[in-house]
Write an enzyme that holds these catalytic residues in place. Sequence first.
Site, PDB file in Angstrom:
ATOM      1  N   SER A  56       0.854  -1.202   0.000  1.00 27.86           N
ATOM      2  CA  SER A  56       0.000   0.000   0.000  1.00 27.86           C
ATOM      3  C   SER A  56       0.885   1.245   0.000  1.00 27.86           C
ATOM      4  O   SER A  56       2.108   1.167   0.207  1.00 27.86           O
ATOM      5  CB  SER A  56      -0.881   0.010   1.247  1.00 27.86           C
ATOM      6  OG  SER A  56      -0.068   0.226   2.392  1.00 27.86           O
ATOM      7  N   ASP A  94      -1.234  -1.790  -4.027  1.00 29.69           N
ATOM      8  CA  ASP A  94      -2.591  -1.781  -3.472  1.00 29.69           C
ATOM      9  C   ASP A  94      -3.078  -0.325  -3.376  1.00 29.69           C
ATOM     10  O   ASP A  94      -2.378   0.529  -2.821  1.00 29.69           O
ATOM     11  CB  ASP A  94      -2.526  -2.426  -2.076  1.00 29.69           C
ATOM     12  CG  ASP A  94      -3.885  -2.725  -1.486  1.00 29.69           C
ATOM     13  OD1 ASP A  94      -4.837  -2.914  -2.253  1.00 29.69           O
ATOM     14  OD2 ASP A  94      -3.970  -2.786  -0.235  1.00 29.69           O
ATOM     15  N   HIS A  95      -4.256  -0.056  -3.887  1.00 32.59           N
ATOM     16  CA  HIS A  95      -4.862   1.276  -3.804  1.00 32.59           C
ATOM     17  C   HIS A  95      -3.970   2.410  -4.329  1.00 32.59           C
ATOM     18  O   HIS A  95      -3.804   3.447  -3.659  1.00 32.59           O
ATOM     19  CB  HIS A  95      -5.284   1.605  -2.351  1.00 32.59           C
ATOM     20  CG  HIS A  95      -6.414   0.740  -1.866  1.00 32.59           C
ATOM     21  ND1 HIS A  95      -7.721   0.947  -2.234  1.00 32.59           N
ATOM     22  CD2 HIS A  95      -6.420  -0.346  -1.061  1.00 32.59           C
ATOM     23  CE1 HIS A  95      -8.482   0.022  -1.672  1.00 32.59           C
ATOM     24  NE2 HIS A  95      -7.719  -0.788  -0.960  1.00 32.59           N
ATOM     25  N   ASP A 116      -6.998   3.039  -7.970  1.00 33.05           N
ATOM     26  CA  ASP A 116      -8.273   3.157  -7.250  1.00 33.05           C
ATOM     27  C   ASP A 116      -8.874   4.536  -7.506  1.00 33.05           C
ATOM     28  O   ASP A 116      -8.591   5.500  -6.805  1.00 33.05           O
ATOM     29  CB  ASP A 116      -8.035   2.929  -5.752  1.00 33.05           C
ATOM     30  CG  ASP A 116      -9.331   3.000  -4.954  1.00 33.05           C
ATOM     31  OD1 ASP A 116     -10.387   3.299  -5.554  1.00 33.05           O
ATOM     32  OD2 ASP A 116      -9.280   2.763  -3.733  1.00 33.05           O
ATOM     33  N   GLU A 146     -11.268  -0.109  -9.650  1.00 34.41           N
ATOM     34  CA  GLU A 146     -12.349  -0.254  -8.653  1.00 34.41           C
ATOM     35  C   GLU A 146     -13.556   0.575  -9.053  1.00 34.41           C
ATOM     36  O   GLU A 146     -13.431   1.716  -9.471  1.00 34.41           O
ATOM     37  CB  GLU A 146     -11.873   0.153  -7.258  1.00 34.41           C
ATOM     38  CG  GLU A 146     -12.990   0.006  -6.208  1.00 34.41           C
ATOM     39  CD  GLU A 146     -12.505   0.005  -4.765  1.00 34.41           C
ATOM     40  OE1 GLU A 146     -11.336  -0.352  -4.525  1.00 34.41           O
ATOM     41  OE2 GLU A 146     -13.301   0.373  -3.889  1.00 34.41           O
ATOM     42  N   GLY A 191     -10.351  -2.776   7.528  1.00 31.68           N
ATOM     43  CA  GLY A 191     -10.125  -2.635   8.957  1.00 31.68           C
ATOM     44  C   GLY A 191     -10.742  -3.745   9.794  1.00 31.68           C
ATOM     45  O   GLY A 191     -11.282  -4.725   9.271  1.00 31.68           O
ATOM     46  N   ASP A 279      -5.476  -8.023   5.012  1.00 31.12           N
ATOM     47  CA  ASP A 279      -4.412  -7.283   5.690  1.00 31.12           C
ATOM     48  C   ASP A 279      -4.647  -7.295   7.207  1.00 31.12           C
ATOM     49  O   ASP A 279      -3.786  -7.705   7.986  1.00 31.12           O
ATOM     50  CB  ASP A 279      -4.373  -5.839   5.161  1.00 31.12           C
ATOM     51  CG  ASP A 279      -3.194  -5.048   5.716  1.00 31.12           C
ATOM     52  OD1 ASP A 279      -2.395  -5.617   6.486  1.00 31.12           O
ATOM     53  OD2 ASP A 279      -3.058  -3.858   5.400  1.00 31.12           O
ATOM     54  N   SER A 280      -5.848  -6.893   7.615  1.00 31.61           N
ATOM     55  CA  SER A 280      -6.121  -6.759   9.058  1.00 31.61           C
ATOM     56  C   SER A 280      -5.882  -8.064   9.819  1.00 31.61           C
ATOM     57  O   SER A 280      -5.404  -8.044  10.962  1.00 31.61           O
ATOM     58  CB  SER A 280      -7.560  -6.285   9.283  1.00 31.61           C
ATOM     59  OG  SER A 280      -7.736  -5.014   8.713  1.00 31.61           O
TER      60      SER A 280
HETATM   61  P1  13P Z   1      -8.803  -5.864   5.400  1.00 32.68           P
HETATM   62  O1  13P Z   1      -8.688  -4.617   6.207  1.00 32.68           O
HETATM   63  O2  13P Z   1     -10.172  -6.466   5.549  1.00 32.68           O
HETATM   64  O3  13P Z   1      -7.738  -6.836   5.690  1.00 32.68           O
HETATM   65  O4  13P Z   1      -8.692  -5.460   3.849  1.00 32.68           O
HETATM   66  C1  13P Z   1      -7.439  -5.324   3.221  1.00 32.68           C
HETATM   67  C2  13P Z   1      -7.528  -4.719   1.869  1.00 32.68           C
HETATM   68  O5  13P Z   1      -8.553  -4.631   1.237  1.00 32.68           O
HETATM   69  C3  13P Z   1      -6.278  -4.221   1.283  1.00 32.68           C
HETATM   70  O6  13P Z   1      -6.486  -3.558   0.081  1.00 32.68           O
HETATM   71  O1  G3H Z   2      -6.496  -1.195   1.966  1.00 34.31           O
HETATM   72  C1  G3H Z   2      -5.841  -0.951   2.957  1.00 34.31           C
HETATM   73  C2  G3H Z   2      -4.772  -1.877   3.379  1.00 34.31           C
HETATM   74  O2  G3H Z   2      -5.176  -2.585   4.538  1.00 34.31           O
HETATM   75  C3  G3H Z   2      -3.493  -1.132   3.600  1.00 34.31           C
HETATM   76  O3  G3H Z   2      -3.566  -0.338   4.728  1.00 34.31           O
HETATM   77  O4  G3H Z   2      -2.755   1.895   3.989  1.00 34.31           O
HETATM   78  O5  G3H Z   2      -2.673   1.216   6.408  1.00 34.31           O
HETATM   79  O6  G3H Z   2      -1.114   0.188   4.758  1.00 34.31           O
HETATM   80  P1  G3H Z   2      -2.453   0.823   4.991  1.00 34.31           P
HETATM   81 ZN    ZN Z   3      -8.304  -2.517  -0.076  1.00 36.12          ZN
END
Ligand code: 13P
Ligand code: G3H
Ligand code: ZN
Length: 334
Positions: A56, A94-95, A116, A146, A191, A279-280
């Site tokens: 990310s 990511d994003h 994104d 997205e 989250g 991730d969470s």
């Molecule tokens: P979670 O917070 O549900 O793990 O989602 C992670 C995510 O979508 C990263 O792009």
């Molecule tokens: O989509 C979000 C991911 O969990 C990454 O989170 O931006 O805190 O690294 P972060």
């Molecule tokens: Zn995400």
Amino acid sequence: MVNYKDLGLVNTREMFKRAVAGGYAIPAFNFNTMEQMQAIVMAAVETKSPVIMQVSKGARNYANATILRYMAEGAVAYAKELGCEHPEIVLHLDHGDSFELCKDCIDMGFSSVMIDGSSLPYEDNIALTKKVVDYAHQYDVTVEAELGVLAGVEDEVVAEESHYTKPEEVIDFATRTGCDSLAISIGTSHGAYKFKPEQCTRDPKTGKLVPPPLAFDVLAEIEKKLPGFPIVLHGSSSVPQDEVDTINKFGGNLPDAVGIPEEQLRQASKSAVCKINIDSDSRLAMTAAIRQYLAEHPDHFDPRQYLKPARENMKKMYIHKIVNVLGSDGKLAE
Ligand code: 13P
Ligand code: G3H
Ligand code: ZN
């Protein structure tokens, strides 16, 4: 310019094709630290699973973009050292929130990027996504886009209909942008607090929150419009309650943390959903193990002592997701 192919990485195209046809999903695990990277690689090798390692913007800020890129290169070498002759590892942004960030990642060896534009007006999202696709495809880098807005933790109503991806837009969006996969909104969110208590019921036996179901009808509509097109689910941690309980038992405070039930992720994996972002759950597994270890060993101060059980706990979680939830075990090409 570094090409990901020279680093032993792969893009998502072939693995998504196989995942959609085979009714399973590829895990996309975020990483920020060496221990996460090692745990992801060990889990993928032991289960013979393809894997997406994603970075990310926050991870780039925390760990340094160049270091993360070298870690991914190291991940390929590490997988081979662990006995996997042909690992299938994707390094994914990511994003990504701008063309410049996506270009920077492509130029430094990422094999896949997400742009994104979901918070932009529809036409602006299309224009930005297309610009990234046009650049990425010159280097055979795949692009995730997205459409639809994932509810944030602060949103008033998380599962409101208007947040969901509109099935009537997906054909136009996919055709005009040329994106390789599409992240959709069907009720997941980022989250460890995916739903507010008032959106859930409570299990009378455990006192734990039971969340509302994902909008599988919206997913089915999208699949009907774009048969076989790779669909991505963000915000798909299940927030394991045993990890939450361990954190709370050893000094943490995560009341009413709640995620997406694994049964629903299992169901989604059987559809065109071929990438599931987690991730969470890794953060929770790491934190639970560290809290427990430090509480039980107050005289220890060598980070290796508490990071080792943290790494083990994350590895266990990754293996569980791969084998029991997403079904990507044993799905390497060779
Ligand atoms: P979670 O917070 O549900 O793990 O989602 C992670 C995510 O979508 C990263 O792009
Ligand atoms: O989509 C979000 C991911 O969990 C990454 O989170 O931006 O805190 O690294 P972060
Ligand atoms: Zn995400």
